[in-house]
Scaffold this motif. Structure first.
Motif, PDB file in Angstrom:
ATOM      1  N   ASP A  10     -92.096  21.537 -10.677  1.00  0.00           N
ATOM      2  CA  ASP A  10     -92.561  20.438 -10.914  1.00  0.00           C
ATOM      3  C   ASP A  10     -93.891  20.523 -11.340  1.00  0.00           C
ATOM      4  OD1 ASP A  10     -90.184  18.984 -10.580  1.00  0.00           O
ATOM      5  OD2 ASP A  10     -90.767  18.155  -8.690  1.00  0.00           O
ATOM      6  N   CYS A  13     -94.243  21.702 -14.723  1.00  0.00           N
ATOM      7  CA  CYS A  13     -93.918  20.885 -15.898  1.00  0.00           C
ATOM      8  C   CYS A  13     -95.145  19.873 -16.032  1.00  0.00           C
ATOM      9  CB  CYS A  13     -92.514  19.937 -15.167  1.00  0.00           C
ATOM     10  SG  CYS A  13     -91.171  20.951 -15.168  1.00  0.00           S
ATOM     11  N   ALA A  14     -95.763  19.298 -14.925  1.00  0.00           N
ATOM     12  CA  ALA A  14     -96.772  18.489 -15.129  1.00  0.00           C
ATOM     13  C   ALA A  14     -97.687  19.104 -16.006  1.00  0.00           C
ATOM     14  CB  ALA A  14     -97.004  18.004 -13.759  1.00  0.00           C
ATOM     15  N   LEU A  17     -96.770  19.386 -19.641  1.00  0.00           N
ATOM     16  CA  LEU A  17     -97.016  18.029 -20.469  1.00  0.00           C
ATOM     17  C   LEU A  17     -98.412  17.651 -20.691  1.00  0.00           C
ATOM     18  CD1 LEU A  17     -95.470  15.790 -21.790  1.00  0.00           C
ATOM     19  CD2 LEU A  17     -94.935  14.924 -19.328  1.00  0.00           C
ATOM     20  N   ALA A  18     -99.195  17.747 -19.473  1.00  0.00           N
ATOM     21  CA  ALA A  18    -100.661  17.428 -19.597  1.00  0.00           C
ATOM     22  C   ALA A  18    -101.191  18.106 -20.716  1.00  0.00           C
ATOM     23  CB  ALA A  18    -101.379  17.716 -18.359  1.00  0.00           C
ATOM     24  N   ILE A  20     -99.730  19.645 -23.384  1.00  0.00           N
ATOM     25  CA  ILE A  20     -99.137  19.172 -24.597  1.00  0.00           C
ATOM     26  C   ILE A  20     -99.827  17.833 -25.226  1.00  0.00           C
ATOM     27  CG2 ILE A  20     -97.099  18.220 -25.556  1.00  0.00           C
ATOM     28  CD1 ILE A  20     -95.446  20.084 -23.953  1.00  0.00           C
ATOM     29  N   ALA A  21     -99.967  16.840 -24.307  1.00  0.00           N
ATOM     30  CA  ALA A  21    -100.726  15.705 -24.641  1.00  0.00           C
ATOM     31  C   ALA A  21    -101.869  15.695 -25.027  1.00  0.00           C
ATOM     32  CB  ALA A  21    -100.618  14.610 -23.504  1.00  0.00           C
ATOM     33  N   LEU A  52     -91.348  23.129 -21.435  1.00  0.00           N
ATOM     34  CA  LEU A  52     -91.214  21.871 -20.602  1.00  0.00           C
ATOM     35  C   LEU A  52     -89.907  21.477 -20.503  1.00  0.00           C
ATOM     36  CD1 LEU A  52     -92.725  19.172 -19.552  1.00  0.00           C
ATOM     37  CD2 LEU A  52     -92.404  18.509 -21.798  1.00  0.00           C
ATOM     38  N   GLY A  56     -88.027  21.402 -17.279  1.00  0.00           N
ATOM     39  CA  GLY A  56     -87.852  19.855 -16.721  1.00  0.00           C
ATOM     40  C   GLY A  56     -86.277  19.671 -16.447  1.00  0.00           C
TER      41      GLY A  56
ATOM     42  N   LEU B  58     -91.325  16.551 -30.007  1.00  0.00           N
ATOM     43  CA  LEU B  58     -92.499  16.197 -29.191  1.00  0.00           C
ATOM     44  C   LEU B  58     -92.762  14.978 -28.762  1.00  0.00           C
ATOM     45  CD1 LEU B  58     -94.445  19.101 -30.522  1.00  0.00           C
ATOM     46  CD2 LEU B  58     -95.127  18.429 -28.355  1.00  0.00           C
ATOM     47  N   LEU B  62     -93.961  12.572 -25.422  1.00  0.00           N
ATOM     48  CA  LEU B  62     -95.290  11.790 -25.071  1.00  0.00           C
ATOM     49  C   LEU B  62     -95.064  10.231 -24.908  1.00  0.00           C
ATOM     50  CD1 LEU B  62     -97.245  13.772 -27.981  1.00  0.00           C
ATOM     51  CD2 LEU B  62     -97.660  13.731 -25.486  1.00  0.00           C
ATOM     52  N   LEU B  65     -94.073   9.721 -21.453  1.00  0.00           N
ATOM     53  CA  LEU B  65     -95.535   9.852 -20.680  1.00  0.00           C
ATOM     54  C   LEU B  65     -96.164   8.368 -20.790  1.00  0.00           C
ATOM     55  CD1 LEU B  65     -97.231  11.324 -18.763  1.00  0.00           C
ATOM     56  CD2 LEU B  65     -98.121  12.325 -20.744  1.00  0.00           C
ATOM     57  N   ALA B 243     -99.331  10.884 -28.589  1.00  0.00           N
ATOM     58  CA  ALA B 243    -100.528  11.428 -28.191  1.00  0.00           C
ATOM     59  C   ALA B 243    -101.595  10.310 -27.871  1.00  0.00           C
ATOM     60  CB  ALA B 243    -101.117  12.598 -28.664  1.00  0.00           C
ATOM     61  N   LEU B 266    -100.115  12.110 -11.761  1.00  0.00           N
ATOM     62  CA  LEU B 266     -99.266  13.331 -11.571  1.00  0.00           C
ATOM     63  C   LEU B 266     -97.732  13.071 -11.456  1.00  0.00           C
ATOM     64  CD1 LEU B 266     -99.618  16.526 -10.918  1.00  0.00           C
ATOM     65  CD2 LEU B 266     -99.407  15.789  -8.573  1.00  0.00           C
ATOM     66  N   LEU B 269     -96.462  12.117 -14.804  1.00  0.00           N
ATOM     67  CA  LEU B 269     -96.259  13.484 -15.736  1.00  0.00           C
ATOM     68  C   LEU B 269     -94.939  14.032 -15.221  1.00  0.00           C
ATOM     69  CD1 LEU B 269     -99.816  14.949 -15.594  1.00  0.00           C
ATOM     70  CD2 LEU B 269     -98.467  14.484 -17.662  1.00  0.00           C
ATOM     71  N   ILE B 270     -94.760  14.064 -13.855  1.00  0.00           N
ATOM     72  CA  ILE B 270     -93.561  14.876 -13.451  1.00  0.00           C
ATOM     73  C   ILE B 270     -92.092  14.029 -13.742  1.00  0.00           C
ATOM     74  CG2 ILE B 270     -92.229  15.453 -11.388  1.00  0.00           C
ATOM     75  CD1 ILE B 270     -94.772  16.235  -9.927  1.00  0.00           C
ATOM     76  N   ALA B 273     -91.707  14.594 -17.548  1.00  0.00           N
ATOM     77  CA  ALA B 273     -91.135  15.801 -17.901  1.00  0.00           C
ATOM     78  C   ALA B 273     -89.764  15.955 -17.378  1.00  0.00           C
ATOM     79  CB  ALA B 273     -91.834  16.665 -17.012  1.00  0.00           C
ATOM     80  N   HIS B 274     -89.243  15.207 -16.435  1.00  0.00           N
ATOM     81  CA  HIS B 274     -87.877  15.334 -15.958  1.00  0.00           C
ATOM     82  C   HIS B 274     -87.117  14.515 -17.022  1.00  0.00           C
ATOM     83  CE1 HIS B 274     -88.731  15.791 -11.336  1.00  0.00           C
ATOM     84  NE2 HIS B 274     -88.960  16.978 -11.982  1.00  0.00           N
ATOM     85  N   GLY B 277     -86.685  16.499 -20.220  1.00  0.00           N
ATOM     86  CA  GLY B 277     -85.684  17.592 -20.030  1.00  0.00           C
ATOM     87  C   GLY B 277     -84.271  17.330 -19.971  1.00  0.00           C
TER      88      GLY B 277
END
Lengths: 148, 428
Positions: A10, A13-14, A17-18, A20-21, A52, A56, B58, B62, B65, B243, B266, B269-270, B273-274, B277
């Protein structure tokens, strides 16, 4: 042990992504404010994105239709869970195996602007696949007890 | 033959409760073994990764997010207060608040399920407190969340654009007018139900309060303008827009609303990401599926067969909608898109349909499938948020669903609904 591994995945992954952004945002700034183009940027973004996705995916609930499971007796349900795990695990094993071959085949392929080997792209499938396999098999015990 | 094998194995595996990503993969591997045994199997991971390794995709991560950050930064509260000041005084005002806040939320996030999870808990709690039936509240948020993938940005529109090889920006713009029609339609249903069910109204607030709430929510309301304006003006690509939206939401969450903590960021973000995925591996698995469809020229053959039948275009469009609707009852929009687009796009372009028009139609149709039994992600999500039975949500959603289907028919039979804006401002 397993929980720790899951938290590490996890965290990675975070972080991915951070980055990437941040990198995608930097590209906009670089182009408009600094007037610099970053040809390696797009390749790196795509590579990080594939990682990712494949990391993920190991940690998320996947879309599925569980109407049959809800309709049958607990005994049959357990058999179904075993069957589902076997199918998923063998497909993952299959993908991991062929990803290994692909990594060998691409030993001399490199990205155009990014100074790394294309092997790193297929290593995402290898690492992600192995983790996915581990988490899937480790989750069976819980699912047999009726957790989802 | 190949199509029968693919679909047959996929259906069998899916019915057994195997996750979609594996039933797609399993069906493709099995079919390749039978029809192309000479093929080196390294193409499998290669196609799988190839389906993900795309710069445009991509943007999905974003926008996921940006949506998660929106939720974590308490912007939803602001949007709800704003919408309440604006339309809360009408009879059934909180219902109207639900429609308005779903529109605003849709302007930042591109996923129906994320929108429902964001708007649902807060709104349904207030609606219950004011005496709205829980099933009505849940059904409203459920159907209004379909705006997420219709109003830009939109994850299914991005996927369609990649599959059909059209511009993401044009697809985004094409979704705006249908989105507005849905919002008007749902709002009308709320208006009529409010009278019939004698729903409460909130106190009218003064003009000054409306103004100050608009200003407070203004920063959040600006996000969709930046996203669509930026893409359309050619300032940035959809990925870069994602972005920019992410950084923008992050900044207003931290500095303007002071509600975004490190922990909250955080977690966002997680979760993003999940979500990424889950969506993108399905795309990876389906690209093997789609490769077989292309390799066997299934789309072209089907197009030729259909042309031979010499159907009236309106009959064909109706038939397509029925097929998509049935598929959407069982499959989520994304896997359904990846399977259906390569099969049916050659056919509709052969009869002269604009791929943008077709895209809006198929996306809207499949998104409605999120609200139809037996497999509708939004039904179960809203049933659990609203603490009512899924069956009650479905029953209460019937008038809203009818509205969505009317808009789908308008989109299907009046190309101008999806094509006017792209012609005017999209350079299409």
């Amino acid at each position: 042990m397993l929980a720790l591994l899951q938290r590490v995945v996890d965290g990675v992954c975070a972080a991915l992504l951070a980055v990437i952004a941040a990198l995608a945002f930097y590209q906009v700034i670089a182009r408009y404010m600094l007037g610099v183009s970053t040809p390696w940027g797009e390749e790196l973004l795509r590579l990080l994105f594939v990682w990712l996705v494949l990391l993920g995916a190991t940690r998320t609930a996947h879309m599925r239709i569980d109407l049959l499971e809800q309709a049958v007796s607990p005994r049959v349900r357990q058999a179904l869970v075993v069957l589902q795990t076997l199918v998923a695990a063998s497909l993952l094993g299959f993908m991991i195996w062929h990803a290994l071959t692909l990594i060998e085949l691409t030993a001399y392929d490199r990205y155009t602007a990014l100074p790394v080997s294309v092997q790193w792209l297929y290593r995402a499938m290898l690492i992600g696949g192995v983790l996915w396999l581990v988490f899937t098999v480790a989750g069976v015990a819980g699912r047999l007890r009726g957790e989802n | 033959m190949a199509l029968t094998l693919l679909l047959g194995v996929m259906l069998a595996l899916t019915a057994l409760g195997i996750p979609l990503v594996f039933s797609l993969l399993g069906a493709s591997v099995f079919t390749l073994f039978i029809i192309r045994p000479e093929l080196p199997l390294t193409v499998l991971p290669q196609l799988f990764i190839g389906g993900i390794d795309n710069f445009v995709l991509l943007a999905i991560a974003l926008f996921f997010l940006a949506g998660e950050l929106m939720t974590a930064s308490g912007v939803i509260d602001r949007i709800l207060t704003f919408a309440r000041a604006l339309v809360g005084h009408m009879r059934g005002g909180l219902g109207q608040v639900g429609v308005v806040s779903s529109v605003v939320m849709a302007g930042v996030s591109g996923s129906a399920v994320a929108d429902a999870a964001a708007v649902g808990p807060l709104l349904i709690r207030s609606m219950k407190k004011e005496g709205y039936p829980a099933s009505f509240s849940a059904a409203l948020v459920e159907t209004a969340s379909t705006l997420g993938p219709i109003i830009p940005p939109s994850i299914p529109m991005i996927i369609y654009a990649v599959l059909a090889n059209v511009s993401v920006g044009t697809m985004f713009i094409a979704g705006i007018l249908p989105g507005v029609l849905i919002a008007i339609g749902l709002s009308t249903v709320v208006y009529i139900s409010a009278r019939r069910m004698n729903l409460p109204r909130s106190e009218r607030v003064s003009k000054t309060v409306i103004l100050s709430e608009t200003l407070r929510a203004g920063l959040a309301l600006l996000a969709p303008v930046i996203i669509v304006g930026g893409i359309r003006g050619g300032v940035f690509t959809p990925t870069e827009a994602g972005a920019v939206a992410t950084v923008y939401v992050l900044l207003i969450g931290v500095f303007a609303y002071r509600a975004l903590s490190f922990r909250g960021t955080l977690d966002a973000l997680i979760r993003a990401a999940h979500g990424t995925g889950a969506v993108l591996v399905i795309l990876g698995a389906s690209s093997i599926f789609a490769w077989i469809i292309a390799d066997q020229r299934i789309g072209q053959e089907l197009a030729a067969t259909i042309r031979g039948l010499d159907l009236e275009p309106w009959v064909l469009l109706l038939a397509l909608n029925v097929i998509f609707f049935v598929v959407g009852m069982f499959l989520d929009p994304l896997p359904a898109l990846v399977i259906l687009v390569p099969v049916f796009l050659p056919m509709v372009t052969a009869i002269g349909m604009d791929p943008i028009h077709f895209g809006v139609m198929i996306v809207l149709n499949l998104v409605i499938g999120l609200c139809t039994p037996p497999v509708g992600a939004l039904i179960y999500l809203m049933a659990s948020i609203g603490d009512v039975s899924p069956a009650a949500v479905v029953r209460a959603s019937l008038p809203f669903l009818a509205t969505l289907i009317i808009v789908l028919m308008l989109v299907t039979y009046i190309p101008a609904v999806s094509l006017t804006l792209p012609h005017l401002i999209g350079g299409h």
